[in-house]
Write a protein that holds these residues in place. Sequence first.
Motif, PDB file in Angstrom:
ATOM      1  N   ILE A  49     -17.394  74.051  -8.127  1.00 14.89           N
ATOM      2  CA  ILE A  49     -15.974  74.682  -8.239  1.00 14.89           C
ATOM      3  C   ILE A  49     -16.164  75.983  -8.073  1.00 14.89           C
ATOM      4  N   GLU A  50     -15.287  77.000  -7.425  1.00 17.30           N
ATOM      5  CA  GLU A  50     -15.099  78.265  -7.636  1.00 17.30           C
ATOM      6  C   GLU A  50     -13.602  78.943  -8.235  1.00 17.30           C
ATOM      7  N   PRO A  51     -14.009  80.004  -8.868  1.00 16.56           N
ATOM      8  CA  PRO A  51     -12.732  80.285  -9.819  1.00 16.56           C
ATOM      9  C   PRO A  51     -11.635  80.491  -8.749  1.00 16.56           C
ATOM     10  N   VAL A  52     -10.235  80.518  -9.363  1.00 20.10           N
ATOM     11  CA  VAL A  52      -9.157  80.565  -8.313  1.00 20.10           C
ATOM     12  C   VAL A  52      -8.042  81.355  -9.202  1.00 20.10           C
ATOM     13  N   GLU A  53      -7.345  82.145  -8.812  1.00 21.27           N
ATOM     14  CA  GLU A  53      -6.077  82.274  -9.487  1.00 21.27           C
ATOM     15  C   GLU A  53      -4.826  81.445  -8.775  1.00 21.27           C
ATOM     16  N   LEU A  54      -4.218  80.802  -9.890  1.00 24.33           N
ATOM     17  CA  LEU A  54      -3.192  79.964  -9.267  1.00 24.33           C
ATOM     18  C   LEU A  54      -1.956  80.619  -9.693  1.00 24.33           C
ATOM     19  N   SER A  55      -0.895  80.207  -8.366  1.00 20.21           N
ATOM     20  CA  SER A  55       0.634  80.786  -8.708  1.00 20.21           C
ATOM     21  C   SER A  55       1.321  79.542  -8.310  1.00 20.21           C
ATOM     22  N   GLY A  56       1.952  78.968  -9.142  1.00 22.17           N
ATOM     23  CA  GLY A  56       2.960  77.752  -8.967  1.00 22.17           C
ATOM     24  C   GLY A  56       2.034  76.690  -9.202  1.00 22.17           C
ATOM     25  N   GLU A  57       2.650  75.519  -8.755  1.00 22.86           N
ATOM     26  CA  GLU A  57       2.019  74.067  -9.124  1.00 22.86           C
ATOM     27  C   GLU A  57       1.131  73.819  -8.088  1.00 22.86           C
ATOM     28  N   PRO A  58      -0.052  73.291  -8.309  1.00 20.20           N
ATOM     29  CA  PRO A  58      -1.309  73.151  -7.168  1.00 20.20           C
ATOM     30  C   PRO A  58      -0.578  71.815  -6.605  1.00 20.20           C
ATOM     31  N   SER A  59      -0.987  71.896  -5.290  1.00 15.57           N
ATOM     32  CA  SER A  59      -0.567  70.744  -4.238  1.00 15.57           C
ATOM     33  C   SER A  59      -1.467  69.674  -4.608  1.00 15.57           C
ATOM     34  N   HIS A  60      -2.739  69.670  -4.527  1.00 20.60           N
ATOM     35  CA  HIS A  60      -3.565  68.503  -4.820  1.00 20.60           C
ATOM     36  C   HIS A  60      -4.524  68.884  -6.009  1.00 20.60           C
ATOM     37  N   VAL A  61      -4.821  67.785  -6.973  1.00 16.61           N
ATOM     38  CA  VAL A  61      -5.505  68.037  -7.975  1.00 16.61           C
ATOM     39  C   VAL A  61      -6.327  66.851  -8.089  1.00 16.61           C
ATOM     40  N   ILE A  62      -7.730  67.309  -8.577  1.00 14.02           N
ATOM     41  CA  ILE A  62      -8.870  66.098  -9.055  1.00 14.02           C
ATOM     42  C   ILE A  62      -9.229  66.530 -10.403  1.00 14.02           C
ATOM     43  N   ASP A  63      -9.443  65.321 -11.083  1.00 14.39           N
ATOM     44  CA  ASP A  63     -10.220  65.688 -12.474  1.00 14.39           C
ATOM     45  C   ASP A  63     -11.617  66.095 -12.336  1.00 14.39           C
ATOM     46  N   VAL A  64     -12.014  66.854 -13.199  1.00 13.40           N
ATOM     47  CA  VAL A  64     -13.493  67.273 -13.270  1.00 13.40           C
ATOM     48  C   VAL A  64     -14.410  66.386 -13.151  1.00 13.40           C
ATOM     49  N   GLY A  65     -14.066  65.321 -13.852  1.00 17.16           N
ATOM     50  CA  GLY A  65     -14.868  64.109 -14.027  1.00 17.16           C
ATOM     51  C   GLY A  65     -14.829  63.187 -12.802  1.00 17.16           C
ATOM     52  N   ALA A  66     -14.333  63.308 -11.887  1.00 15.93           N
ATOM     53  CA  ALA A  66     -14.431  62.576 -10.623  1.00 15.93           C
ATOM     54  C   ALA A  66     -15.635  62.272 -10.101  1.00 15.93           C
ATOM     55  N   THR A  67     -15.905  61.228  -9.778  1.00 16.24           N
ATOM     56  CA  THR A  67     -17.307  60.643  -9.061  1.00 16.24           C
ATOM     57  C   THR A  67     -17.442  61.420  -7.649  1.00 16.24           C
ATOM     58  N   LEU A  68     -18.480  61.419  -7.191  1.00 15.68           N
ATOM     59  CA  LEU A  68     -18.761  62.176  -5.858  1.00 15.68           C
ATOM     60  C   LEU A  68     -17.974  61.187  -4.907  1.00 15.68           C
ATOM     61  N   GLU A  69     -17.779  60.057  -4.934  1.00 16.74           N
ATOM     62  CA  GLU A  69     -16.971  59.176  -3.847  1.00 16.74           C
ATOM     63  C   GLU A  69     -15.606  59.615  -4.003  1.00 16.74           C
ATOM     64  N   GLU A  70     -14.931  59.736  -5.108  1.00 12.63           N
ATOM     65  CA  GLU A  70     -13.436  60.122  -5.663  1.00 12.63           C
ATOM     66  C   GLU A  70     -13.364  61.519  -4.817  1.00 12.63           C
ATOM     67  N   THR A  71     -14.332  62.319  -4.982  1.00 10.36           N
ATOM     68  CA  THR A  71     -14.185  63.658  -4.401  1.00 10.36           C
ATOM     69  C   THR A  71     -13.934  63.639  -3.076  1.00 10.36           C
ATOM     70  N   LEU A  72     -14.987  62.944  -2.353  1.00  7.09           N
ATOM     71  CA  LEU A  72     -15.077  62.828  -0.881  1.00  7.09           C
ATOM     72  C   LEU A  72     -13.747  62.385  -0.334  1.00  7.09           C
ATOM     73  N   SER A  73     -13.172  61.197  -1.198  1.00  9.28           N
ATOM     74  CA  SER A  73     -11.920  60.698  -0.663  1.00  9.28           C
ATOM     75  C   SER A  73     -10.828  61.715  -0.702  1.00  9.28           C
ATOM     76  N   ALA A  74     -10.827  62.536  -1.873  1.00  8.84           N
ATOM     77  CA  ALA A  74      -9.697  63.394  -1.931  1.00  8.84           C
ATOM     78  C   ALA A  74     -10.091  64.542  -0.833  1.00  8.84           C
ATOM     79  N   LEU A  75     -11.005  64.804  -0.415  1.00 11.01           N
ATOM     80  CA  LEU A  75     -11.237  65.878   0.541  1.00 11.01           C
ATOM     81  C   LEU A  75     -11.229  65.539   2.024  1.00 11.01           C
ATOM     82  N   SER A  76     -10.931  64.164   1.987  1.00  8.81           N
ATOM     83  CA  SER A  76     -10.663  63.535   3.322  1.00  8.81           C
ATOM     84  C   SER A  76      -9.111  63.894   3.721  1.00  8.81           C
ATOM     85  N   GLN A  77      -8.345  64.046   2.670  1.00  4.18           N
ATOM     86  CA  GLN A  77      -6.804  64.431   2.815  1.00  4.18           C
ATOM     87  C   GLN A  77      -6.655  65.857   2.878  1.00  4.18           C
TER      88      GLN A  77
END
Length: 318
Positions: A253-281
């Motif tokens: 992950i890289e730091p980011v300044e958030l303004s407003g509600e994030p559109s798409h969020v994943i938990d830091v404990g997500a598996t690689l497969e879950e992360t890849l699936s999220a990034l396909s969207q």
Amino acid sequence: MITFEHVSKQFEDGTLAVDDMNFSIEKGEFFVLIGPSGCGKTTSLKMMNRLIPLTEGTIFVDGKRISDYDINELRWNMGYVLQQIALFPHMTIEENISVVPELKQWSKGDIQSRVTELLQMVGLHPETYRYRYPHELSGGEQQRVGVIRALAADPDVILMDEPFSALDPISREKLQDDLIELRNQINKTIIFVTHDIEEAMKLGDRICLMQEGQMVQLGTPHELLTDPANDFVRQFVGGPEGLEVGFDLRDMIEPVELSGEPSHVIDVGATLEETLSALSQDDSIYVQDEKDVIGLVNRQHMIDYVASSLNEGGERHV
């Protein structure tokens, strides 16, 4: 930009090197041809600029058959970078870069300006390097010159045939990074042949995986990783299985300044497969620890992770 329609190549000894290839390469795309030795990837590349004549089918460049182009016009518009750097040993670096512009009858002033621009582009000080000879340069420096020589006359297309495979790992990685940076500065269509899946994953917008002269799967690095067409693709490319060990989203992950509600969020404990699936969207997603957003991860982070993990686990060089 470049289209293969039912293209085949059979050599005189009966070898069917390319068998009914069909694909299109978009303008500005970084397109990688990869596969085992003898699969037809270099033959496919060389048919594009008529170094090798095709046997059947048609190749189009900008909607025009390559056979309808004057061969010099076709090749001048396709810079070519080889594994065997092939700089002229008795010419200075400036003279090597100037070959095609001189053939196209550019003025001396325009050529000198172009040489200066290109040397600066790849971090070689113009007044230091323009008068040197190839033997005075390291292998990595020679290959940088090989790349910018292909760019000298400002072609639309760059053909690259395993350009970094003869270099040591450190020089190779540096040139890959340089090519990514260079690609961001220029608007060129790049067709890149490699036998190294790590290199393909790192560089390619799309990857064409070949076997025995045929295209087995064509897709983005993400598509080949998460949706392999068959067992050959799965074994050649690898995949999330086996890469889960030691996977920690915090490392990407890289730091980011958030303004407003994030559109798409994943938990830091997500598996690689879950992360890849999220990034396909989405190209990038926010990462949260409990309810706090702690950073951002994007597709390129994951491709780099998978590519480096493949390399560390045993380079899949074929």
